[in-house]
Scaffold this active site. Structure first.
Site, PDB file in Angstrom:
ATOM      1  N   LEU A 172     -10.438  32.831  30.095  1.00 19.91           N
ATOM      2  CA  LEU A 172     -11.383  33.947  29.970  1.00 19.91           C
ATOM      3  C   LEU A 172     -12.618  33.708  30.829  1.00 19.91           C
ATOM      4  CD1 LEU A 172     -12.398  36.564  28.748  1.00 19.91           C
ATOM      5  CD2 LEU A 172     -12.886  35.338  26.639  1.00 19.91           C
ATOM      6  N   HIS A 173     -12.851  34.621  31.760  1.00 16.74           N
ATOM      7  CA  HIS A 173     -13.989  34.530  32.673  1.00 16.74           C
ATOM      8  C   HIS A 173     -14.443  35.949  33.005  1.00 16.74           C
ATOM      9  CE1 HIS A 173     -11.233  35.521  35.986  1.00 16.74           C
ATOM     10  NE2 HIS A 173     -10.384  34.734  35.335  1.00 16.74           N
ATOM     11  N   GLY A 174     -15.461  36.085  33.813  1.00 13.85           N
ATOM     12  CA  GLY A 174     -16.072  37.383  34.083  1.00 13.85           C
ATOM     13  C   GLY A 174     -15.126  38.436  34.617  1.00 13.85           C
TER      14      GLY A 174
END
Length: 118
Positions: A14-16
Site C-alpha cells: 500500500l502506497h500513494g
C-alpha cells in the site's frame, strides 16, 4: 460471496499510487493487505503505520496473513468493496487455492532481486 473489486500484486504493497489511482478506479472502500510480514512480522507495526498513512484516511485498511484472508474473506459484508494487495504471485496463488474468489489480477511493481524466482 465477498465483493472483491480488485486484486493487485505490488511489491511495495500500500502506497500513494494505490490510494490515488487504483483505489479511485476500483471504487474500493476497504484495502486488504494480504501479507504475512505486514500482518504479523517483526516489523509489522512499522509497516502498518506507513501503509495506513498512505491510505490517507479514505479507505478502511486491514492487514491479514494469507491464511487469515482465506479463513475470513467469505464473512465480508457485501457493502465492503475489497481491494486485495499482495506483494508476490505465490501469495495470490495460495489465496486462490484456498478458495478466495479472485476473478482478475493486476500486476504492478515486482523488482528483480538476485536469486528471486517467484
Amino acid at each position: 460471496m465477498p465483493n472483491i473489486v480488485w486484486t493487485r500484486i505490488d511489491e511495495r504493497l500500500l502506497h500513494g499510487q494505490i490510494r490515488i489511482t487504483w483505489g479511485k478506479h476500483t471504487g474500493a472502500n476497504l484495502i486488504l493487505v494480504a501479507n504475512d510480514a505486514a500482518a504479523e512480522g517483526p516489523n509489522a507495526a512499522f509497516m502498518q503505520a506507513g501503509m495506513k498513512a498512505s491510505a490517507g484516511g479514505e479507505y478502511a485498511v486491514r492487514f491479514f496473513t494469507i491464511q487469515k484472508t482465506i479463513d475470513v474473506i467469505h464473512k465480508a459484508s457485501p457493502a465492503q468493496k475489497v481491494f486485495i494487495l499482495c506483494n508476490n504471485p505465490t501469495d495470490v496463488a495460495k489465496l486462490v487455492e484456498g478458495g478466495v474468489p479472485i476473478k482478475h489480477l493486476n500486476i504492478g511493481n515486482m523488482h528483480f532481486h538476485e536469486g528471486k524466482n517467484s
